[in-house]
Design a protein around this motif. Sequence first.
Motif, PDB file in Angstrom:
ATOM      1  N   SER A 191       0.817  -1.210   0.000  1.00  0.00           N
ATOM      2  CA  SER A 191       0.000   0.000   0.000  1.00  0.00           C
ATOM      3  C   SER A 191       0.855   1.265   0.000  1.00  0.00           C
ATOM      4  CB  SER A 191      -0.928   0.015   1.220  1.00  0.00           C
ATOM      5  OG  SER A 191      -0.190   0.172   2.428  1.00  0.00           O
ATOM      6  N   GLU A 192       2.157   1.120   0.209  1.00  0.00           N
ATOM      7  CA  GLU A 192       3.065   2.265   0.219  1.00  0.00           C
ATOM      8  C   GLU A 192       3.453   2.644  -1.219  1.00  0.00           C
ATOM      9  OE1 GLU A 192       4.153   3.853   3.132  1.00  0.00           O
ATOM     10  OE2 GLU A 192       2.582   2.591   4.018  1.00  0.00           O
ATOM     11  N   LEU A 193       3.543   3.928  -1.481  1.00  0.00           N
ATOM     12  CA  LEU A 193       3.959   4.375  -2.807  1.00  0.00           C
ATOM     13  C   LEU A 193       5.478   4.433  -2.906  1.00  0.00           C
ATOM     14  CD1 LEU A 193       3.139   5.380  -5.602  1.00  0.00           C
ATOM     15  CD2 LEU A 193       3.111   7.708  -4.670  1.00  0.00           C
ATOM     16  N   ASP A 194       6.112   5.096  -1.952  1.00  0.00           N
ATOM     17  CA  ASP A 194       7.574   5.138  -1.894  1.00  0.00           C
ATOM     18  C   ASP A 194       8.036   4.042  -0.948  1.00  0.00           C
ATOM     19  OD1 ASP A 194       7.743   7.350  -3.608  1.00  0.00           O
ATOM     20  OD2 ASP A 194       7.357   8.734  -1.962  1.00  0.00           O
ATOM     21  N   LEU A 195       8.592   2.995  -1.524  1.00  0.00           N
ATOM     22  CA  LEU A 195       8.877   1.779  -0.768  1.00  0.00           C
ATOM     23  C   LEU A 195      10.180   1.879   0.014  1.00  0.00           C
ATOM     24  CD1 LEU A 195       7.920  -0.744  -3.587  1.00  0.00           C
ATOM     25  CD2 LEU A 195       6.554  -0.140  -1.586  1.00  0.00           C
ATOM     26  N   PRO A 196      10.283   1.187   1.137  1.00  0.00           N
ATOM     27  CA  PRO A 196      11.543   1.140   1.891  1.00  0.00           C
ATOM     28  C   PRO A 196      12.557   0.268   1.152  1.00  0.00           C
ATOM     29  CG  PRO A 196       9.971  -0.378   2.840  1.00  0.00           C
ATOM     30  CD  PRO A 196       9.227   0.364   1.773  1.00  0.00           C
ATOM     31  N   ASN A 197      13.773   0.167   1.689  1.00  0.00           N
ATOM     32  CA  ASN A 197      14.771  -0.657   0.997  1.00  0.00           C
ATOM     33  C   ASN A 197      14.732  -2.121   1.442  1.00  0.00           C
ATOM     34  OD1 ASN A 197      16.032  -0.613   3.484  1.00  0.00           O
ATOM     35  ND2 ASN A 197      17.863   0.473   2.784  1.00  0.00           N
ATOM     36  N   THR A 198      13.710  -2.496   2.199  1.00  0.00           N
ATOM     37  CA  THR A 198      13.413  -3.906   2.432  1.00  0.00           C
ATOM     38  C   THR A 198      12.071  -4.216   1.796  1.00  0.00           C
ATOM     39  OG1 THR A 198      12.394  -3.349   4.557  1.00  0.00           O
ATOM     40  CG2 THR A 198      14.696  -4.058   4.581  1.00  0.00           C
TER      41      THR A 198
ATOM     42  N   THR B  46       2.376   2.064 -11.441  1.00  0.00           N
ATOM     43  CA  THR B  46       2.187   3.113 -12.442  1.00  0.00           C
ATOM     44  C   THR B  46       2.935   4.391 -12.125  1.00  0.00           C
ATOM     45  OG1 THR B  46       0.192   3.936 -11.326  1.00  0.00           O
ATOM     46  CG2 THR B  46      -0.105   2.192 -12.964  1.00  0.00           C
ATOM     47  N   ASN B  47       3.605   4.451 -10.972  1.00  0.00           N
ATOM     48  CA  ASN B  47       4.311   5.645 -10.515  1.00  0.00           C
ATOM     49  C   ASN B  47       5.365   6.090 -11.532  1.00  0.00           C
ATOM     50  OD1 ASN B  47       5.477   7.692  -9.064  1.00  0.00           O
ATOM     51  ND2 ASN B  47       6.326   6.386  -7.463  1.00  0.00           N
ATOM     52  N   PRO B  48       5.210   7.288 -12.125  1.00  0.00           N
ATOM     53  CA  PRO B  48       6.180   7.728 -13.133  1.00  0.00           C
ATOM     54  C   PRO B  48       7.487   8.251 -12.546  1.00  0.00           C
ATOM     55  CG  PRO B  48       4.506   9.408 -12.837  1.00  0.00           C
ATOM     56  CD  PRO B  48       4.093   8.241 -11.977  1.00  0.00           C
ATOM     57  N   GLN B  49       7.476   8.628 -11.270  1.00  0.00           N
ATOM     58  CA  GLN B  49       8.681   9.168 -10.657  1.00  0.00           C
ATOM     59  C   GLN B  49       8.946   8.455  -9.327  1.00  0.00           C
ATOM     60  OE1 GLN B  49      10.541  10.869 -12.443  1.00  0.00           O
ATOM     61  NE2 GLN B  49       9.140  11.653 -14.005  1.00  0.00           N
ATOM     62  N   PRO B  50       9.347   7.192  -9.375  1.00  0.00           N
ATOM     63  CA  PRO B  50       9.575   6.416  -8.150  1.00  0.00           C
ATOM     64  C   PRO B  50      10.755   6.951  -7.357  1.00  0.00           C
ATOM     65  CG  PRO B  50      10.407   5.228 -10.054  1.00  0.00           C
ATOM     66  CD  PRO B  50       9.675   6.425 -10.588  1.00  0.00           C
ATOM     67  N   GLN B  51      10.638   6.866  -6.039  1.00  0.00           N
ATOM     68  CA  GLN B  51      11.694   7.344  -5.144  1.00  0.00           C
ATOM     69  C   GLN B  51      12.307   6.157  -4.410  1.00  0.00           C
ATOM     70  OE1 GLN B  51      12.542  10.733  -4.995  1.00  0.00           O
ATOM     71  NE2 GLN B  51      11.124  10.785  -6.731  1.00  0.00           N
ATOM     72  N   GLY B  52      13.591   5.910  -4.629  1.00  0.00           N
ATOM     73  CA  GLY B  52      14.277   4.872  -3.879  1.00  0.00           C
ATOM     74  C   GLY B  52      14.553   3.611  -4.674  1.00  0.00           C
ATOM     75  N   PHE B  53      15.528   2.873  -4.213  1.00  0.00           N
ATOM     76  CA  PHE B  53      16.065   1.691  -4.882  1.00  0.00           C
ATOM     77  C   PHE B  53      15.005   0.625  -5.135  1.00  0.00           C
ATOM     78  CE2 PHE B  53      18.028  -2.551  -4.141  1.00  0.00           C
ATOM     79  CZ  PHE B  53      18.786  -2.626  -5.298  1.00  0.00           C
ATOM     80  N   VAL B  54      14.206   0.285  -4.138  1.00  0.00           N
ATOM     81  CA  VAL B  54      13.195  -0.753  -4.314  1.00  0.00           C
ATOM     82  C   VAL B  54      12.028  -0.246  -5.153  1.00  0.00           C
ATOM     83  CG1 VAL B  54      11.543  -2.247  -3.102  1.00  0.00           C
ATOM     84  CG2 VAL B  54      13.866  -1.991  -2.227  1.00  0.00           C
ATOM     85  N   SER B  55      11.645   1.004  -4.990  1.00  0.00           N
ATOM     86  CA  SER B  55      10.549   1.562  -5.784  1.00  0.00           C
ATOM     87  C   SER B  55      10.836   1.470  -7.278  1.00  0.00           C
ATOM     88  CB  SER B  55      10.298   3.015  -5.394  1.00  0.00           C
ATOM     89  OG  SER B  55       9.793   3.123  -4.086  1.00  0.00           O
TER      90      SER B  55
END
Length: 476
Positions: A205-212, A324-333
């Motif tokens: 449910s998170e848009l910007d995902l953590p690195n785990t 569908t996120n066009p501008q993902p933030q972070g390594f896993v995203s």
Amino acid sequence: MTKMNHVATGETLTLASHFAGLEWEAIPVDVRQEAKHLLLDTMGCAISATDTESGPLVRQLAVDMGARSLPDGSDFLGRAYEIGRLANVMDLDEYYAYCHFGAATVASALAMARWRRVSGKELLTAIVAGFEFGGQIALGIGPEFKVKDGKASGRLDVWGVVAQPVLAGAAAAARLLRLTPQQTSQAYGLAASNMPIPIGGKWSSELDLPNTKYGDMGWCAMSGVFGAVSAMRGSTAVPTILDGEKGLIRIVQGGDNNSRRFLAHLGNRWHLRGICYKRWPVCGWIQYPLAALDALVAKHGITVDEVSDVVVEVVEGAAIPRFTNPQPQGFVSLQFSIPHAVAMRLMQVRSGPKWLSVELAESASVKALRDRVRVEAHTVPQSYTYADPFAVPDEPQGIYSAVRVTTNKGTFREESSHIWGHNYHPQVRMDYAHMEEKFRSLVAPDAANRIMSLLGQIEQLDDTSGLVDAFYAALA
């Protein structure tokens, strides 16, 4: 050894007896070969992941948990964590029945093999046992989707894919340690009692995902190893962990409510024959539109400078903000963004760490290209068939994607319902040459040559320590 006051019965003992008794001679030749493919692919993914953003922190965590290149291999818990998580870090590892458990299988087997100094045949047998058991558990749990009349639509509120890798790791370690059926049942119970909770619904449910991720495959592998070694030393748990209406399968079951399917085809069918290998470091759902894009680019000779607009059509399961996120933030995203995956493929970025480079992802050219990618619902009905891992090869799976690219030469469209590396489909099945090509693209030449040479003679090795040490050296 401590006397067991509780003994396994029923379904748990049936499975434990089958996999504890699995012998090399009983494994079909093509399944043996697939175990080698899985071993090679997992090692390649793990080695390459050391060059990612997460690589250094995973390796330090492993050292903190005991991975110290001990000559007797007694650093197996830290090593199981290191291999399992690194192999899954880029989402470039295998997948099967909507989940990953090959990384935990191989991590457990390699860590145990170095400790117990087993032969190549024993190592491969343990990998087969682990993956096949993981496949049976995946069958029983089912998909993380709401299912009605064989059709799936929308994810469940509570789901997770941690039981499969934990139990696959336990089965691989138990087989390599030569535990008895009763001990193997205890290993299953001990591993399951200590597995992570299924947080997939919350995580996704998170848009910007953590690195785990939704499940740490390193922790899953370590839980499996812990269960097997604990059982060998005499610890006990619930030895009937899989039995009955209150068994593990019912606790973590997905959306089709068929808890006894985990015994289906036992001993007659092989999950490794249906394993899927990835070409790109993205979620399995994104492999489909990338396959369509790959075919379209090759067919029409499209270059990135010619592209003005891209429309990706996907089924409902992939039409969510995380994908569908066009501008993902972070390594896993980055691994879960369709626009980023399309941009990397059009720019011909090599599959591996660079594809997931945050620095590259933040560049103006990549951001601009991602903004030209739109994700829409596919024109086919938005429910799709739950893909039975034992379906006949040409049976429609119902997971369709399409890509429409507009260039200065015109607009072109391509569909895909099977992806590169889907081994159940003969048209896209990977052979050893494909596996070697992928491995060599991920690993430095000297290390690749050394590992490939040892793997080529693995069935003749009386002690696989040299192979494991070559792999550990490549990780370092």
